[in-house]
Design a protein around this motif. Structure first.
Motif, mmCIF file in Angstrom:
data_model
loop_
_atom_site.group_PDB
_atom_site.id
_atom_site.type_symbol
_atom_site.label_atom_id
_atom_site.label_comp_id
_atom_site.label_asym_id
_atom_site.label_seq_id
_atom_site.Cartn_x
_atom_site.Cartn_y
_atom_site.Cartn_z
ATOM 1 N N LEU A 3 0.838 -1.206 0.000
ATOM 2 C CA LEU A 3 0.000 0.000 0.000
ATOM 3 C C LEU A 3 0.871 1.253 0.000
ATOM 4 C CD1 LEU A 3 -3.003 0.937 0.286
ATOM 5 C CD2 LEU A 3 -2.609 1.058 2.728
ATOM 6 N N LEU A 4 1.908 1.243 0.827
ATOM 7 C CA LEU A 4 2.798 2.408 0.918
ATOM 8 C C LEU A 4 3.554 2.624 -0.389
ATOM 9 C CD1 LEU A 4 4.235 2.069 4.536
ATOM 10 C CD2 LEU A 4 2.582 3.733 3.688
ATOM 11 N N ARG A 5 4.013 1.531 -1.000
ATOM 12 C CA ARG A 5 4.743 1.659 -2.271
ATOM 13 C C ARG A 5 3.843 2.243 -3.357
ATOM 14 N NH1 ARG A 5 6.314 -3.815 -1.366
ATOM 15 N NH2 ARG A 5 8.198 -3.783 -0.117
ATOM 16 N N VAL A 6 2.647 1.668 -3.455
ATOM 17 C CA VAL A 6 1.717 2.144 -4.496
ATOM 18 C C VAL A 6 1.319 3.595 -4.213
ATOM 19 C CG1 VAL A 6 -0.597 1.831 -5.487
ATOM 20 C CG2 VAL A 6 0.854 -0.145 -5.094
ATOM 21 N N ALA A 7 1.070 3.886 -2.942
ATOM 22 C CA ALA A 7 0.665 5.255 -2.578
ATOM 23 C C ALA A 7 1.776 6.248 -2.894
ATOM 24 C CB ALA A 7 0.294 5.319 -1.108
ATOM 25 N N ALA A 8 3.024 5.856 -2.609
ATOM 26 C CA ALA A 8 4.148 6.760 -2.890
ATOM 27 C C ALA A 8 4.258 7.023 -4.392
ATOM 28 C CB ALA A 8 5.439 6.153 -2.359
ATOM 29 N N GLY A 9 4.180 5.966 -5.189
ATOM 30 C CA GLY A 9 4.269 6.117 -6.645
ATOM 31 C C GLY A 9 3.104 6.929 -7.174
ATOM 32 N N TYR A 10 1.933 6.652 -6.623
ATOM 33 C CA TYR A 10 0.726 7.360 -7.056
ATOM 34 C C TYR A 10 0.818 8.855 -6.723
ATOM 35 C CZ TYR A 10 -4.199 8.716 -7.139
ATOM 36 O OH TYR A 10 -5.374 9.360 -7.388
ATOM 37 N N GLY A 11 1.212 9.142 -5.493
ATOM 38 C CA GLY A 11 1.331 10.543 -5.061
ATOM 39 C C GLY A 11 2.325 11.307 -5.910
ATOM 40 N N LEU A 12 3.486 10.680 -6.140
ATOM 41 C CA LEU A 12 4.504 11.329 -6.981
ATOM 42 C C LEU A 12 3.983 11.532 -8.403
ATOM 43 C CD1 LEU A 12 7.801 9.492 -5.963
ATOM 44 C CD2 LEU A 12 7.350 11.937 -5.798
ATOM 45 N N GLY A 13 3.250 10.534 -8.893
ATOM 46 C CA GLY A 13 2.706 10.609 -10.258
ATOM 47 C C GLY A 13 1.686 11.726 -10.398
ATOM 48 N N VAL A 14 0.819 11.857 -9.390
ATOM 49 C CA VAL A 14 -0.200 12.916 -9.435
ATOM 50 C C VAL A 14 0.473 14.290 -9.412
ATOM 51 C CG1 VAL A 14 -2.096 14.002 -8.158
ATOM 52 C CG2 VAL A 14 -2.068 11.535 -8.450
ATOM 53 N N LEU A 15 1.445 14.422 -8.525
ATOM 54 C CA LEU A 15 2.153 15.701 -8.394
ATOM 55 C C LEU A 15 2.893 16.057 -9.683
ATOM 56 C CD1 LEU A 15 2.385 17.546 -5.887
ATOM 57 C CD2 LEU A 15 4.686 16.646 -5.575
ATOM 58 N N THR A 16 3.618 15.083 -10.220
ATOM 59 C CA THR A 16 4.371 15.331 -11.459
ATOM 60 C C THR A 16 3.417 15.601 -12.616
ATOM 61 O OG1 THR A 16 5.979 13.758 -10.607
ATOM 62 C CG2 THR A 16 6.234 14.405 -12.906
ATOM 63 N N GLY A 17 2.324 14.844 -12.676
ATOM 64 C CA GLY A 17 1.340 15.049 -13.744
ATOM 65 C C GLY A 17 0.738 16.441 -13.679
ATOM 66 N N LEU A 18 0.473 16.888 -12.453
ATOM 67 C CA LEU A 18 -0.077 18.240 -12.259
ATOM 68 C C LEU A 18 0.907 19.301 -12.756
ATOM 69 C CD1 LEU A 18 -1.804 18.390 -8.767
ATOM 70 C CD2 LEU A 18 -2.644 19.465 -10.829
ATOM 71 N N LEU A 19 2.174 19.131 -12.367
ATOM 72 C CA LEU A 19 3.202 20.110 -12.767
ATOM 73 C C LEU A 19 3.404 20.097 -14.280
ATOM 74 C CD1 LEU A 19 5.864 19.590 -9.955
ATOM 75 C CD2 LEU A 19 4.402 21.572 -10.303
ATOM 76 N N LEU A 20 3.538 18.903 -14.848
ATOM 77 C CA LEU A 20 3.784 18.814 -16.293
ATOM 78 C C LEU A 20 2.566 19.290 -17.089
ATOM 79 C CD1 LEU A 20 5.724 15.426 -16.570
ATOM 80 C CD2 LEU A 20 6.608 17.714 -17.034
ATOM 81 N N GLY A 21 1.377 18.911 -16.628
ATOM 82 C CA GLY A 21 0.153 19.334 -17.318
ATOM 83 C C GLY A 21 0.013 20.845 -17.305
#
Lengths: 184, 245
Positions: B58-76
């Motif tokens: 859960l922690l691994r997926v959450a970490a990857g997910y959180g980073l992905g959302v943040l990066t996606g927001l910045l790049l978008g």
């Protein structure tokens, strides 16, 4: 005085104003009249600085705090009437102008309001902004005659310089405004 | 109420189908039934390692997910504003979207530790989804409203709060919800291939290797339940945020 000197303006593929020369009293109230499509909105957008003339000059509009009532209401759909006005002023001023515009329930969202209420909310926003120049594009759209009269009485002294676009001379008379015709 | 009953009946129908097919196959080794799976799940749930393993995943997926959302927001946001950056980066996004996740997992396994592979893979799968969603939503922000905020001299913060965030909220919620599903699937797939210690994916792999099919189904059920729970939580949070705005 506001001076427009041999102004040409329009949109890609469409000339709207051609060689317009005009003087507007400042302070003063001017009502611009013309058939649809003859440049009333373009003139107000030029005065607001949202458009630049292709050629010609506009003088006297520098360093002003301008409030523009757009032809469309342009209210933020996710905010209530009260919040839509508050975001350009402060809560007290917002409440005051909403009252003046006879919006009794400031908690309504734009989709819950009638066309006339939306127009008056947009007007309240323009007035609450507190500019020294009011540019009003069809301010009485969607209002009945009695309401037009009351609203006009409350806005005609709201700023030293008011330029508005109207459909008929009666609306200009309500504002005690000098009429300028944009000729085809 | 009606909706809940209908949902329950549909659930019961599909569990019955599963039980029927399992009975028809007749071999638990090939297809364990719902009863075997639930029994295996309860047996697993009684061990401490089940909860630790699930938490680690859960922690691994959450970490990857959180980073992905943040990066996606910045790049978008950046690509919606800067056409040259969009032109420069859009091939990267296309490549990420088109490449099979297993290729990335195998490739990344050479570069980073086993434990971090699922985090990176979940991040890699979520980023383009959020990036695209945010960029498209920002490009679609009402021009008239944008002009209104310029006319009334909104500060950058005010514009963000009252115009951009509410405008992109539906697309961002949809992208985050879709991304969550992808994060789970890709994160678990990465765990199956990378096999870090204390990972649901590793336990799935082991259950397959040791022919513990009921365990395999029980772990899969765990992943499904967690994924559904988190998706429901996310939707609830988004609704609450939407109502508060």
């Amino acid at each position: 005085m506001i001076r427009l000197d041999h102004v040409f303006a329009g949109y890609p593929g469409k000339k709207v104003l051609e060689n317009l020369t005009l003087t507007l009293p400042d302070p003063g109230r001017t009502a611009v009249m013309a058939p649809s499509g003859y440049g009333k909105t373009t003139l107000l957008r030029l005065l607001a600085g949202l458009m630049q003339p292709e050629s010609g000059r506009i003088e006297g509009m520098e360093n002003r705090k301008i409030a523009l009532l757009f032809q469309e209401d342009r209210l933020l759909p996710w905010l209530t009437a009260e919040k839509n006005v508050e975001i350009v002023s402060d809560p007290e001023t917002a409440k005051k102008w909403l009252r003046e515009m006879e919006i009794d329930d400031g908690s309504l969202y734009p989709h819950e309001m009638s066309g006339g209420m939306q127009r008056r909310t947009a007007l309240a926003r323009a007035l609450a902004y507190g500019g020294d120049t009011l540019l009003l594009d069809e301010p009485f759209k969607g209002l009945d005659d009695a309401l037009k009269e009351r609203v006009a009485a409350r806005i005609k002294n709201a700023a030293p310089l008011i330029v508005l676009s109207v459909h008929d001379a009666a609306e200009a008379a309500l504002m005690d405004a000098q009429i300028v015709h944009l000729d085809p | 109420m009606k909706k809940a009953v209908r949902g329950l009946l549909i659930g019961v129908f599909w569990i019955a189908v599963w039980a029927g097919v399992s009975a028809a196959v007749g071999l638990k080794l090939l297809l364990p039934g719902p009863g075997d799976t639930v029994r295996a799940l309860f047996a697993l749930a009684r061990t401490g390692s089940f909860w630790l393993t699930t938490l680690q995943t859960l922690l691994r997926v959450a970490a990857g997910y959180g980073l992905g959302v943040l990066t996606g927001l910045l790049l978008g946001s950046a690509c919606a504003r800067l056409a040259w950056l969009d032109a420069l980066l859009s091939p990267v996004r296309t490549v990420i979207k088109a490449t099979p996740v297993s290729s990335f997992i195998i490739l990344v396994l050479l570069w980073i530790s086993r434990t971090r592979v699922p985090v990176f893979i979940a991040f890699l799968m979520v980023t383009p989804i959020v990036w695209t969603g945010v960029q498209e939503a920002l490009n679609a922000v009402d021009r008239d409203l944008k002009e209104m905020t310029e006319m009334y001299r909104f500060t950058a913060g005010k514009r963000l709060r009252y115009l951009y965030l509410p405008s992109i909220r539906p697309a961002l919620t949809a992208a985050c919800t879709t991304g969550l599903g992808f994060a789970w699937k890709s994160g678990i797939a990465a765990e199956v291939i990378a096999r870090p210690e204390m990972a649901v994916g590793t336990r799935l792999y082991n259950a397959q290797i040791y022919l513990e099919r009921a365990d395999l189904f029980a772990w899969t059920l765990t992943v499904i339940l967690l994924s559904m729970g988190l998706e429901a939580l996310l939707k609830r949070l988004a609704r609450r945020k939407g109502a508060a705005a």
